[in-house]
Design a protein around this motif. Structure first.
Motif, short mmCIF file in Angstrom:
data_model
loop_
_atom_site.label_atom_id
_atom_site.label_comp_id
_atom_site.label_asym_id
_atom_site.label_seq_id
_atom_site.Cartn_x
_atom_site.Cartn_y
_atom_site.Cartn_z
N PRO A 228 7.95 -5.83 -12.72
CA PRO A 228 7.75 -7.19 -13.20
C PRO A 228 7.42 -8.23 -12.11
CG PRO A 228 10.08 -6.61 -13.27
CD PRO A 228 9.35 -5.37 -12.89
N TYR A 229 7.92 -8.02 -10.88
CA TYR A 229 7.71 -9.00 -9.81
C TYR A 229 7.08 -8.37 -8.58
CZ TYR A 229 10.76 -12.45 -12.09
OH TYR A 229 11.31 -13.34 -12.96
N VAL A 230 6.18 -9.10 -7.92
CA VAL A 230 5.74 -8.69 -6.58
C VAL A 230 6.10 -9.80 -5.60
CG1 VAL A 230 3.86 -7.18 -7.33
CG2 VAL A 230 3.41 -9.60 -6.92
N ALA A 231 6.54 -9.38 -4.41
CA ALA A 231 6.83 -10.33 -3.34
C ALA A 231 5.77 -10.12 -2.27
CB ALA A 231 8.22 -10.11 -2.78
N LEU B 94 11.07 -4.92 -8.23
CA LEU B 94 10.24 -5.70 -7.30
C LEU B 94 9.40 -4.77 -6.43
CD1 LEU B 94 9.86 -8.64 -5.98
CD2 LEU B 94 11.53 -7.87 -4.29
N LEU B 95 8.16 -5.20 -6.17
CA LEU B 95 7.31 -4.49 -5.20
C LEU B 95 6.96 -5.45 -4.07
CD1 LEU B 95 5.43 -2.01 -4.42
CD2 LEU B 95 3.61 -3.27 -5.61
N PHE B 96 7.22 -5.03 -2.84
CA PHE B 96 6.75 -5.80 -1.69
C PHE B 96 5.29 -5.45 -1.43
CE2 PHE B 96 11.29 -6.26 -0.68
CZ PHE B 96 11.32 -7.61 -0.36
N TYR C 209 -1.06 -1.16 -8.75
CA TYR C 209 0.08 -0.24 -8.68
C TYR C 209 1.29 -0.83 -9.41
CZ TYR C 209 3.84 2.54 -6.54
OH TYR C 209 4.93 3.35 -6.33
N ALA C 210 1.58 -2.10 -9.13
CA ALA C 210 2.72 -2.77 -9.79
C ALA C 210 2.51 -2.80 -11.30
CB ALA C 210 2.89 -4.18 -9.25
N GLU C 211 1.30 -3.10 -11.70
CA GLU C 211 0.99 -3.21 -13.13
C GLU C 211 1.17 -1.86 -13.82
OE1 GLU C 211 -2.91 -4.88 -13.78
OE2 GLU C 211 -2.85 -4.07 -15.83
N LYS C 212 0.58 -0.81 -13.21
CA LYS C 212 0.65 0.52 -13.83
C LYS C 212 2.08 1.02 -13.93
CE LYS C 212 -3.79 2.88 -13.31
NZ LYS C 212 -4.37 4.20 -12.98
N LYS C 213 2.91 0.67 -12.93
CA LYS C 213 4.29 1.14 -12.95
C LYS C 213 5.22 0.22 -13.74
CE LYS C 213 6.58 3.70 -9.82
NZ LYS C 213 7.15 4.15 -8.52
#
Lengths: 479, 479
Positions: free
Chosen positions: A439-442, A383-385, A432-436
């Motif tokens: 799977p989820y962003v909050a 998860l990425l906040f 950033y979330a996509e490249k790393k």
């Protein structure tokens, strides 16, 4: 430094994605090693030069990376060499190098292992079962698939002549490739059989050369093999009769089940094909032992292949080689064998051992080609906040602190969690979330924080995201 | 080779027992790294010499291990140098070394990391969070606790100026030492505060030298510090006033809470103690952020220590240092800080980052001293099958095969199991189990096999052993 920096040719950087895959391979192998009682060992990257020289043949000696003596290396050069240089004589380069260098980078893991066993023989509980996963260095000409720095991944047991070790190592290899989800075939042979064949053909005085050529069979096939023996100056008897002979004994008929008193075996025995001291019928006993422990195996997963040779000259007994049954790679991905005198080079006699070595780079390539990594390799955060406030300020600070607190809570539960640190546009944070591969962003803004909730979005899904409580978030991540 | 082989001074072999402990430390740290979104990176052991030289100061350059060019190294030496040697001139040794060598062993993980970031800047998703656990080599004089080959264990985030990174790295360090079961104190300071102090004392032109001396405080204490500054030629004002000044601002009173508009802070501010561009009140914000996320921390676990200096000259912002609160080791076991221009040396400007480094060898020593390994470190097999038949034969073969089959069953259930391979006296087999720390042995003779049972004996226990079924054995091992 104006130019973009680079690394020495034949060496590699491993990016996080590559590292996660490599670690998955090494961890899988390591776990199986430990299940069979093999324990880790590490030796220094640098060995004394005299430990390494003369162990890998003339060509090998040339490929050893030598380390320049530290301090004023020139001071260590002998007057003889200095005077020769001053006199303008032909420079004794090998000797100069030897005088400028006392240490070298390890060339494989086998010689350092033998050195370790001899050096620590009084502390070791024999039979000594160790595994070792470390890089080695060779000054080879770099080319596709051949590097100057690469990892070896070896398991050896030394101080035991029992075939139990061979049986268990075959079972171990099967377990590793089971765990990696790769279908393989393990071929087994005996160096003593090959030596018997050299006797049969009357070329026992050129046995190692004979074996080295036979080892090329995978590349040149039966069609090309006679020419290889002809080029090396073997007699026409060998050139013309060897292939028919090998084809005959390679037929999977009752005839060639080793150890059975068939006519063919009798013929071998007359020619001196009797096995040596480690025990008769080795290949039969090994394959039989494996199949008793693994009655689920199909006939073709572990086979006796009389043409299997292996290039290394220290093998004296059973030899193994593993090939993938899937993918395009035809060369072996694991191999090994028994050696009777590895530690003799350091003065410790009568230490029989057997070992195997996994080709991590090749296994990597096969798994990548077959797309067998994706579901197994962890490492990316769960998860990425993401904070939808692109300017610093007290509100952003409060939200950030709240997200860090939530992260701690989630990490305690076992999740890997990140907080995007800088005030940035939402798009940048999503990239950033996509490249790393997260799977989820909050998404947490001021309103979410006040409600004690987050807006959860699944990456790649075409949705606005769902406002949910922390409990709901945890359940979502668990699912 | 007549003599027992040895390894180069300053290098080490790591025995299986040491390796299991080291792996436990590295795995613990790695797991926490990944929970915070740091991913693994590996760079080659060899870097181009020009990548490393000039990055560690003159002394550092001398300590870099250089690799002799492969092939005929002498051919690469310039005519100028050759002629100088032939003429008997003073030998230009440094230059000779440079001409004999194009590659060198990495000296730390920081410069290769900077090199990697610059080289791969177009593929990387910034902020780039990586960890790296690899050996480094230094031609230092070996002494107790100082080796020529040792592992560094670093985590860095680069491409972000946000203090979120500092806060999370402190939380990460706390999690690592929690997981290792070691009570620690984390001290935090700001290089900008130290630069403010140099301004206050009018020695900003010798700032790095001033900081390097302050970094010795742990060794020389307040009593010895004035002499250090005197020896270095600082004015009597510094020599006599610095310690009283540091003691005053180090008092844990309301006065010195940074950022609060107290009289003392005002005095600093007048002298130029304002923080720089990364943000005001860094230390306050970091410690505050940590305590919000970890309200369970005691006051003394994370503290601001204005005397904390750190030796490295590339730090420009927050600096950290961790000490164990247990055990006899007084030096730091982890440290780090923010740097604003690490990649500038390779031509990529404005890349602020922050990183930490764990001292694995020191952590090892502390855990060993405090006996904190035993209950955590796995690796030894759970069970050894022992066969009480010390001669080869068909009965022993059957029993062995039966034990191998049982081993497979137990391994499938997750246990690490070994079969003692050779026909040996019982005592020898028991010694093996004892030396390897295997807790249980299962004795299997012909009668046990026929009954489908084993005689289980707990090592160290003064008992004859219990005859039991395989189900009972499994339950015993699970318990």
């Amino acid at each position: 430094m104006a130019n973009k920096p680079s690394i020495p040719k034949g060496t590699r950087d491993f990016s996080p994605q590559e590292m996660l895959r490599r670690k998955y391979i090494f961890n899988t192998i390591e776990k199986v090693f430990q299940k069979y009682g093999y324990l880790p060992l590490e030796t220094p990257a640098m060995e004394n030069l005299e430990t390494l020289t003369g162990k890998y043949g003339e060509e090998g000696d040339r490929l050893i990376f030598k380390i320049l003596n530290s301090g004023n290396a020139w001071d260590g050069v002998s007057d003889n060499v200095k005077n020769a240089i001053k006199a303008g004589d032909a420079v004794p380069s090998g000797r100069l190098a030897a005088e400028l260098s006392e240490k070298a980078l390890r060339y494989d893991l086998t010689v350092p292992f033998a050195r370790y066993v001899v050096q620590h023989q009084n502390e070791i509980a024999f039979p000594f079962k160790r595994y070792q996963i470390q890089p080695v260095w060779r000054a080879d000409r770099p080319q596709k698939g051949r590097y100057r720095e690469f990892y070896q991944c070896d398991a050896d047991v030394i101080g035991s002549r029992s075939l139990v070790n061979e049986v268990e190592l075959v079972l171990l290899m099967l377990d590793v490739f089971d765990a990696l989800g790769l279908a393989v075939e393990i071929r087994v042979n005996e160096r003593k059989i090959l030596h018997g064949i050299t006797q049969y053909f009357g070329v026992e005085d050129r046995a190692m050369e004979f074996i080295t050529i036979l080892d090329k069979l995978d590349k040149v096939n039966f069609e090309g093999l006679p020419e290889e023996y002809r080029k090396a100056g073997f007699s026409e008897f060998v050139v013309q009769e060897l292939v028919p002979f090998l084809k005959q004994v390679q037929q999977p008929t009752e005839e060639i089940v080793w150890g059975k008193p068939t006519a063919l075996n009798k013929k071998f025995a007359e020619k001196g094909l009797a096995y040596g001291s480690v025990g008769d019928l080795n290949v039969v006993a090994i394959i039989d032992g494996v199949k008793r422990a693994r009655p689920d195996l199909t006939e073709s997963q572990v086979v006796h292949d009389i043409t299997l040779a292996r290039g290394l000259n220290y093998y004296t007994g059973a030899i193994f080689e593993v090939k993938a049954l899937e993918g395009s790679l035809r060369s072996s991905i694991c191999g090994g064998g028994r050696y009777d005198d590895l530690t003799g080079i350091f003065g410790l006699k009568n230490m029989s051992g057997v070992g195997i070595s996994f080709g991590a780079d090749r296994i990597y390539d096969v798994l990548l080609e077959l797309n067998k990594f994706s579901s197994h390799v962890g490492g990316s955060s769960d998860l990425l906040f993401v904070i939808p406030l692109d300017e610093d300020g007290p509100i952003r600070n409060s939200v950030t602190n709240w997200c860090i607190g939530l992260s701690m809570k989630l990490r305690r539960l076992g999740f890997s969690v990140e907080v995007y640190p800088d005030p940035s546009k939402l798009a940048k944070q999503f990239t950033y979330a996509e490249k790393k591969g997260i799977p989820y962003v909050a998404i947490v803004g001021e309103s979410e924080m006040k409600e004690g909730k987050v807006t959860l979005k699944r990456m790649g899904a075409n949705e606005k995201g769902d406002l949910m409580t922390i409990e709901e978030l945890i359940n979502k991540l668990k699912g």
